[in-house]
Motif scaffolding. Structure first.
Motif, PDB file in Angstrom:
ATOM      1  N   TYR A   1       0.835  -1.210   0.000  1.00 62.75           N
ATOM      2  CA  TYR A   1       0.000   0.000   0.000  1.00 62.75           C
ATOM      3  C   TYR A   1       0.868   1.258   0.000  1.00 62.75           C
ATOM      4  O   TYR A   1       0.630   2.202  -0.768  1.00 62.75           O
ATOM      5  N   ILE A   2       1.906   1.270   0.830  1.00 61.40           N
ATOM      6  CA  ILE A   2       2.780   2.444   0.915  1.00 61.40           C
ATOM      7  C   ILE A   2       3.565   2.626  -0.383  1.00 61.40           C
ATOM      8  O   ILE A   2       3.680   3.742  -0.900  1.00 61.40           O
ATOM      9  N   LEU A   3       4.111   1.531  -0.910  1.00 60.21           N
ATOM     10  CA  LEU A   3       4.922   1.650  -2.124  1.00 60.21           C
ATOM     11  C   LEU A   3       4.063   2.098  -3.309  1.00 60.21           C
ATOM     12  O   LEU A   3       4.512   2.896  -4.134  1.00 60.21           O
ATOM     13  N   PHE A   4       2.843   1.588  -3.384  1.00 59.90           N
ATOM     14  CA  PHE A   4       1.934   2.032  -4.445  1.00 59.90           C
ATOM     15  C   PHE A   4       1.637   3.523  -4.300  1.00 59.90           C
ATOM     16  O   PHE A   4       1.583   4.265  -5.280  1.00 59.90           O
ATOM     17  N   THR A   5       1.466   3.981  -3.076  1.00 61.02           N
ATOM     18  CA  THR A   5       1.162   5.392  -2.813  1.00 61.02           C
ATOM     19  C   THR A   5       2.268   6.309  -3.308  1.00 61.02           C
ATOM     20  O   THR A   5       2.006   7.413  -3.800  1.00 61.02           O
ATOM     21  N   TYR A   6       3.536   5.856  -3.196  1.00 56.08           N
ATOM     22  CA  TYR A   6       4.666   6.717  -3.516  1.00 56.08           C
ATOM     23  C   TYR A   6       5.393   6.315  -4.801  1.00 56.08           C
ATOM     24  O   TYR A   6       6.580   6.611  -4.960  1.00 56.08           O
ATOM     25  N   ASP A   7       4.689   5.643  -5.724  1.00 56.91           N
ATOM     26  CA  ASP A   7       5.248   5.310  -7.049  1.00 56.91           C
ATOM     27  C   ASP A   7       6.561   4.534  -6.943  1.00 56.91           C
ATOM     28  O   ASP A   7       7.538   4.821  -7.646  1.00 56.91           O
ATOM     29  N   ILE A   8       6.577   3.554  -6.057  1.00 59.12           N
ATOM     30  CA  ILE A   8       7.724   2.649  -5.911  1.00 59.12           C
ATOM     31  C   ILE A   8       7.255   1.262  -6.338  1.00 59.12           C
ATOM     32  O   ILE A   8       6.125   0.875  -6.019  1.00 59.12           O
ATOM     33  N   PRO A   9       8.064   0.508  -7.086  1.00 63.45           N
ATOM     34  CA  PRO A   9       7.624  -0.814  -7.534  1.00 63.45           C
ATOM     35  C   PRO A   9       7.102  -1.659  -6.371  1.00 63.45           C
ATOM     36  O   PRO A   9       7.768  -1.785  -5.339  1.00 63.45           O
ATOM     37  N   VAL A  10       5.912  -2.223  -6.533  1.00 63.34           N
ATOM     38  CA  VAL A  10       5.344  -3.052  -5.464  1.00 63.34           C
ATOM     39  C   VAL A  10       6.082  -4.381  -5.423  1.00 63.34           C
ATOM     40  O   VAL A  10       6.534  -4.888  -6.459  1.00 63.34           O
ATOM     41  N   PRO A  11       6.225  -4.977  -4.247  1.00 59.40           N
ATOM     42  CA  PRO A  11       7.037  -6.188  -4.127  1.00 59.40           C
ATOM     43  C   PRO A  11       6.270  -7.450  -4.499  1.00 59.40           C
ATOM     44  O   PRO A  11       5.041  -7.469  -4.506  1.00 59.40           O
ATOM     45  N   VAL A  12       7.031  -8.500  -4.800  1.00 61.72           N
ATOM     46  CA  VAL A  12       6.476  -9.846  -4.790  1.00 61.72           C
ATOM     47  C   VAL A  12       6.749 -10.394  -3.397  1.00 61.72           C
ATOM     48  O   VAL A  12       7.816 -10.171  -2.828  1.00 61.72           O
ATOM     49  N   ILE A  13       5.767 -11.099  -2.816  1.00 61.72           N
ATOM     50  CA  ILE A  13       5.786 -11.398  -1.388  1.00 61.72           C
ATOM     51  C   ILE A  13       5.671 -12.895  -1.157  1.00 61.72           C
ATOM     52  O   ILE A  13       4.741 -13.540  -1.670  1.00 61.72           O
ATOM     53  N   ALA A  14       6.601 -13.445  -0.391  1.00 56.90           N
ATOM     54  CA  ALA A  14       6.533 -14.858  -0.022  1.00 56.90           C
ATOM     55  C   ALA A  14       5.445 -15.038   1.025  1.00 56.90           C
ATOM     56  O   ALA A  14       5.426 -14.341   2.043  1.00 56.90           O
ATOM     57  N   ALA A  15       4.517 -15.977   0.777  1.00 53.47           N
ATOM     58  CA  ALA A  15       3.376 -16.177   1.673  1.00 53.47           C
ATOM     59  C   ALA A  15       3.049 -17.656   1.765  1.00 53.47           C
ATOM     60  O   ALA A  15       3.420 -18.446   0.895  1.00 53.47           O
ATOM     61  N   GLY A  16       2.323 -18.019   2.834  1.00 55.64           N
ATOM     62  CA  GLY A  16       1.832 -19.381   2.970  1.00 55.64           C
ATOM     63  C   GLY A  16       0.681 -19.613   2.011  1.00 55.64           C
ATOM     64  O   GLY A  16      -0.006 -18.682   1.598  1.00 55.64           O
TER      65      GLY A  16
ATOM     66  N   LEU B   1      -4.736 -11.780  -3.904  1.00 55.30           N
ATOM     67  CA  LEU B   1      -3.399 -11.451  -3.416  1.00 55.30           C
ATOM     68  C   LEU B   1      -2.328 -11.931  -4.378  1.00 55.30           C
ATOM     69  O   LEU B   1      -1.286 -11.273  -4.545  1.00 55.30           O
ATOM     70  N   ARG B   2      -2.568 -13.099  -5.032  1.00 53.86           N
ATOM     71  CA  ARG B   2      -1.607 -13.589  -6.031  1.00 53.86           C
ATOM     72  C   ARG B   2      -1.453 -12.560  -7.156  1.00 53.86           C
ATOM     73  O   ARG B   2      -0.359 -12.310  -7.647  1.00 53.86           O
ATOM     74  N   ARG B   3      -2.567 -11.963  -7.564  1.00 52.14           N
ATOM     75  CA  ARG B   3      -2.520 -10.965  -8.635  1.00 52.14           C
ATOM     76  C   ARG B   3      -2.010  -9.613  -8.136  1.00 52.14           C
ATOM     77  O   ARG B   3      -1.785  -8.703  -8.926  1.00 52.14           O
ATOM     78  N   SER B   4      -1.839  -9.516  -6.807  1.00 47.47           N
ATOM     79  CA  SER B   4      -1.275  -8.294  -6.226  1.00 47.47           C
ATOM     80  C   SER B   4       0.185  -8.484  -5.834  1.00 47.47           C
ATOM     81  O   SER B   4       0.777  -7.594  -5.220  1.00 47.47           O
ATOM     82  N   GLY B   5       0.754  -9.654  -6.162  1.00 51.74           N
ATOM     83  CA  GLY B   5       2.190  -9.848  -5.951  1.00 51.74           C
ATOM     84  C   GLY B   5       2.586 -10.990  -5.046  1.00 51.74           C
ATOM     85  O   GLY B   5       3.781 -11.262  -4.891  1.00 51.74           O
ATOM     86  N   ALA B   6       1.631 -11.692  -4.443  1.00 52.10           N
ATOM     87  CA  ALA B   6       1.985 -12.785  -3.533  1.00 52.10           C
ATOM     88  C   ALA B   6       2.366 -14.033  -4.318  1.00 52.10           C
ATOM     89  O   ALA B   6       1.721 -14.371  -5.314  1.00 52.10           O
ATOM     90  N   PHE B   7       3.437 -14.711  -3.893  1.00 51.37           N
ATOM     91  CA  PHE B   7       3.703 -16.057  -4.390  1.00 51.37           C
ATOM     92  C   PHE B   7       3.671 -16.996  -3.200  1.00 51.37           C
ATOM     93  O   PHE B   7       4.084 -16.635  -2.091  1.00 51.37           O
ATOM     94  N   TYR B   8       3.151 -18.198  -3.419  1.00 57.44           N
ATOM     95  CA  TYR B   8       2.766 -19.063  -2.299  1.00 57.44           C
ATOM     96  C   TYR B   8       3.691 -20.251  -2.134  1.00 57.44           C
ATOM     97  O   TYR B   8       4.057 -20.930  -3.103  1.00 57.44           O
ATOM     98  N   ILE B   9       4.056 -20.488  -0.883  1.00 57.32           N
ATOM     99  CA  ILE B   9       4.953 -21.587  -0.527  1.00 57.32           C
ATOM    100  C   ILE B   9       4.195 -22.542   0.384  1.00 57.32           C
ATOM    101  O   ILE B   9       3.521 -22.107   1.332  1.00 57.32           O
TER     102      ILE B   9
END
Length: 602
Positions: free
Chosen positions: A153-168, A178-186
């Motif tokens: 949310y913060i990075l999107f607000t300030y024009d910084i590339p949003v992260p890909v996020i390791a998640a369960g 969430l997958r389409r918002s950058g989450a990859f699932y382990i």
């Protein structure tokens, strides 16, 4: 330029309330505004499908696939198909449209939940610059489901590339969003699945090597149910650093992020889980659907982006590069003991930096004091308001002397913080009581069992909020206990016992490996700074003015040290030539006994 409200902590570090501007604009306008991030300069233009293709065609994964085919007697095509299925289950599908949808939704939710979300702009600007120069790894602490959402949310607000996020693994509809918002699932349990490990390793390292996007993961491994820092897990840390160790990238930037909450959304759920109540299926939607969550007040949140750390600088002199240069990069290789030590040191450094970057709330100080108050006082007589206020102000000064970051916004902070935590305490006739029934209008009284459970939940919530401040007191607290137990003023004896306790509780608190001497000197310096002791080259002498501080520190840590770890301590002492006993009736009843016969320890 956004018109923003500023906040400064005791270190004169600038924090900005990012919700202030959001409250003056429409949610739709925020979500649909131009998003123009500046990515890593060396990153190729890759789509999600390009990234997955690069993973499946990598030399490393092809080598592992052939190896597994030989070991199992399967065809290479069959194993490769299995790898493709794993990758499809795992990989993110980052899409700008869904980022905008998440931005729209979170804007609404956060404005209802929080009074303010403060972000340190200096750290955010350094991150923005670092992302353009090298692959970046974002490493937040993990205390709430909100952690998963707030960074993007913060990075999107300030024009910084949003992260890909390791998640369960998430199999719900929200998991797809969430997958389409950058989450990859382990998978939560991988075991010895060689193919899964290989796909995961290559997927993570392809993201890092290419600088595809900032990669975010939680070095503690999972959400802390006690709100205390957890000993780091090294698997993901080792994965993200290996491309640097192999010389596949010039440098990797590590960014520790400290997220601090006035009040945690899941406070009662965490307490119930600690009591053994089966937890509901974990989901962010389930959390927001919980009764009354969106109608309640959760105070403020502080997100402190730490100074970017260069892996190249931190690892200088700690790694033998020749061991990596002698083996082809596409071949699997076990990390050496030297590499494992370096990764472990780095992981502990990151968590310790997260602790130092967190802001202590007034309620954490209040919780420390309430837990040192007799139980009957809090349930029957009530703790006098002026006593709690005076003691909290005393503790505030001590915390500042110890160099902590403190969120103390105004003169009415005591009243507002007690009101914020109305589910734990209530203020009546200038006295503070623990809440024994959440529903005062209840017709039927609580049964004894319900009353005990309710009170246990309240106490555990207090413990959790106290834990948010523990890292400030751990080192001087361990020295205070060493002083009391050894009854010695000699620095060498105190240092030896300090190191003993530090080693025993290395799984309970965060200590950077190899820094025992620095931790001891820090403890001595802090106790001297607050007037509790006088230190010389050879001695540490307790001062009359320091008895209150030492007593507070001993009481704070005694439950942890001589409760949760009592059995551990006694087992270790069976191997040593000393033993000590603890009388739980009073904080000061530590006794140190050298055994009469060294061959028969007490």
């Amino acid at each position: 330029m956004l018109d923003l409200v500023e906040f400064r902590n005791n270190d004169d570090e600038e924090f900005t309330d990012i919700l202030e501007e959001r409250r003056r604009t429409t949610d739709l306008g925020y979500a649909l505004r131009t998003f123009n991030p500046q990515p890593y300069k060396g990153a190729p233009t890759l789509s999600t499908s390009d990234l997955n293709k690069a993973v499946l065609e990598s030399q490393y994964l092809c080598f592992i696939i052939k190896e597994i085919a030989i070991e199992t007697g399967s065809s290479v095509e069959k194993v490769k198909e299995d790898a493709s299925v794993i990758l499809k289950e795992m990989s993110h599908n980052l899409q700008l449209g869904f980022i905008r949808l998440m931005g729209y939704t979170l804007n609404k939710v956060f404005k209802r939940l929080y009074r303010s979300i403060y972000v340190n702009m200096e750290g955010l600007n350094m991150l923005k610059q670092a992302i353009q120069e090298s692959p970046v790894i974002l490493i937040p602490n993990h205390r709430s489901y909100v952690d998963f959402l707030i960074i993007s949310y913060i990075l999107f607000t300030y024009d910084i590339p949003v992260p890909v996020i390791a998640a369960g693994i998430h199999v719900t509809i929200i998991g797809g969003i969430l997958r389409r918002s950058g989450a990859f699932y382990i998978r939560r349990a991988i075991g010895s699945d060689k193919l899964y490990w290989a796909v995961l390793l290559e997927y993570v390292q392809t993201i890092v090597r290419t600088g595809y996007a900032p990669l975010e993961f939680y070095v503690e491994g999972f959400r802390s149910r006690t709100l205390k820092s957890l000993v780091p897990k090294l698997g993901m840390m080792d994965m993200v650093l290996e491309p640097y160790f192999k010389g596949e990238v010039f440098d990797i930037t590590l960014v520790p992020i400290s997220i601090s909450y006035d009040r945690v959304l899941e406070e009662s759920l965490l307490a119930l889980e600690l009591l053994g109540v089966p937890r509901p299926q974990e989901s962010i939607t389930g959390l927001f659907k919980a009764s009354g969550v969106l109608q309640d007040d959760y105070g403020c949140m502080h997100v402190n982006f730490g100074r970017p750390l260069s892996a190249r600088q931190l690892c200088e002199g700690k790694i033998n590069w020749s061991e990596y240069n002698l083996i082809p990069r596409n071949l699997p290789q076990r990390p050496t003991a030297e590499t494992q030590d370096c990764v472990n040191w780095l992981a502990h450094l990151i968590v310790r930096t997260q602790e130092e970057g967190s802001l202590i709330s007034p309620w954490s100080l209040v919780a420390c004091l309430l837990l040192q108050t007799p139980f009957t006082t809090l349930t029957e007589e009530g703790l006098q308001w002026h006593q709690l206020t005076e003691k909290t102000l005393w503790l505030r000064k001590l915390v500042l002397d110890f160099g902590a970051r403190l969120n103390w916004p105004d003169s009415e902070v005591m009243s507002s913080t007690v009101a914020l935590h109305h589910s734990i305490v209530h203020h009546k006739e200038n006295r503070i009581y623990l809440v024994q029934d959440e529903d005062p209008a209840r017709q039927d009284p609580l049964s004894p069992e319900e009353g005990v459970m309710r009170m246990a939940v309240v106490v555990l919530m207090l413990v959790s909020y106290r834990n948010q401040a523990l890292h400030v007191f751990v080192r001087p607290g361990i020295l205070a206990i060493a002083i009391h137990i050894t009854k010695s003023t000699r620095k060498d004896e105190l240092f030896n016992f300090f190191c003993f306790l530090r080693d025993v509780f290395s799984d309970e608190f965060i200590f950077i490996p190899g820094r025992a001497a620095q931790d001891f000197e820090e403890a001595c310096s802090l106790l001297q700074k607050c007037g509790a002791v006088h230190t010389s080259q050879q001695e540490v002498t307790v001062l009359e003015t320091g008895l209150e501080v030492l007593s507070f520190l001993q009481k704070l840590l005694k439950v942890i040290i001589f409760g949760e770890k009592r059995a551990h301590v006694h087992l270790l002492l069976l191997k040593s030539s000393h033993s000590f006993t603890f009388n739980p009736e009073s904080c000061g009843s530590f006794e140190w006994f050298p055994p009469a016969d060294p061959e028969h320890p007490a």
